[in-house]
Design an enzyme around this catalytic site. Structure first.
Site, PDB file in Angstrom:
ATOM      1  N   SER A 149       3.110  15.087  -2.953  1.00  0.00           N
ATOM      2  CA  SER A 149       4.404  14.751  -3.550  1.00  0.00           C
ATOM      3  C   SER A 149       4.121  14.133  -4.907  1.00  0.00           C
ATOM      4  O   SER A 149       2.996  13.686  -5.174  1.00  0.00           O
ATOM      5  CB  SER A 149       5.135  13.744  -2.651  1.00  0.00           C
ATOM      6  OG  SER A 149       6.190  13.096  -3.336  1.00  0.00           O
ATOM      7  N   TYR A 162       4.635   5.025   2.165  1.00  0.00           N
ATOM      8  CA  TYR A 162       4.724   6.428   1.755  1.00  0.00           C
ATOM      9  C   TYR A 162       3.775   6.711   0.592  1.00  0.00           C
ATOM     10  O   TYR A 162       3.024   7.694   0.605  1.00  0.00           O
ATOM     11  CB  TYR A 162       6.162   6.754   1.362  1.00  0.00           C
ATOM     12  CG  TYR A 162       6.403   8.236   1.138  1.00  0.00           C
ATOM     13  CD1 TYR A 162       6.371   9.133   2.201  1.00  0.00           C
ATOM     14  CD2 TYR A 162       6.675   8.729  -0.129  1.00  0.00           C
ATOM     15  CE1 TYR A 162       6.600  10.479   2.006  1.00  0.00           C
ATOM     16  CE2 TYR A 162       6.903  10.082  -0.343  1.00  0.00           C
ATOM     17  CZ  TYR A 162       6.872  10.948   0.736  1.00  0.00           C
ATOM     18  OH  TYR A 162       7.093  12.290   0.530  1.00  0.00           O
TER      19      TYR A 162
END
Length: 248
Positions: A149, A162
């Protein structure tokens, strides 16, 4: 005068394992790779939704199997890879796509949630890659794709678990690329920008969905990497929405 028909590269005969295949990018990847001739084993925590998604693929002639599993559970990675090998007889492509997040300040983030996020996003891809690489090594090669990501290259508040897991996944992917390429196992990290998926929009409803990219477009880019000539590897691929500008 003779004419020749250009053949589009495909994944015909390839065996593929996709985690997080019930929705979002995972479902889009299962559809795209299946349309390219691959056989699919989809894995997801959402067993019922996954079963529906794989059934839809079978209606289009794809050999598709659903495996409901929590990849973060101890022993799950070995069982998942073993089950895929039992179903398909080989494993050519592993896509580590499953991911989770808990959006909280560090002071409010429970220890158990940190462990769950890191376990799903980083430890499980490591273990799945370990067991998949063993099978790929025995059969002479393969390809591992790790869905990272833009969160692996930048940071925002209230997402420490995350970010840690995605930065770690990017590092893991490059380490495996360096380690496994002599064994004809290609490893690709995908830096995916914002997509129109529930995973993103449910957490950040203020986002402009029209500025995000369709996960099918990201799946198309990943397919292009998977059908490159076998002497070439893309170690890192960045796929961004054209209109969303938070990542240059």
């Amino acid at each position: 005068m003779s004419t020749t028909t250009q053949q589009h590269p495909s994944l015909h005969g390839k065996a593929v394992l996709v985690t997080g295949a019930a929705s979002g990018l995972g479902a889009a990847l299962a559809r795209r790779l299946g349309a390219s001739g691959a056989s699919i084993v989809g894995v997801d925590l959402q067993a019922a939704r996954l079963a529906d998604s794989m059934a839809q693929l079978r209606e289009h002639g794809v050999q598709a199997h659903a495996l409901g599993a929590d990849i973060a559970e101890p022993g799950a990675a070995a069982r998942v890879v073993g089950h895929a090998l039992d179903l398909l007889g080989r494993l050519d492509i592993l896509v580590n796509n499953a991911g989770t997040d808990v959006t909280l300040p560090i002071a409010e983030l429970p220890d158990a949630d940190w462990l769950r996020v890191v376990g799903t996003n980083l430890t499980a891809p490591f273990l799945l890659s370990k067991y998949a690489a063993g099978a790929m090594r025995r059969q002479g090669g393969g390809h591992i794709v790790n869905i990272a990501s833009t969160a692996a290259k930048r940071a925002w508040p209230n997402a420490s678990a995350y970010h840690a897991s995605k930065w770690g996944l990017l590092g893991l992917s490059h380490a495996l690329h360096a380690e496994l390429r002599p064994e004809n196992i290609r490893v690709t990290a995908v830096i995916a920008g914002g997509m129109r998926t529930p995973f993103l929009l449910d957490r950040f409803p203020e986002l402009d969905a029209d500025s995000l990219q369709d996960p099918a477009d990201v799946a198309e880019a990943i397919h292009a990497v998977l059908v490159l000539p076998p002497t070439t590897v893309v170690a890192e691929l960045t796929v961004l929405p054209l209109r969303e500008t938070s990542w240059p």
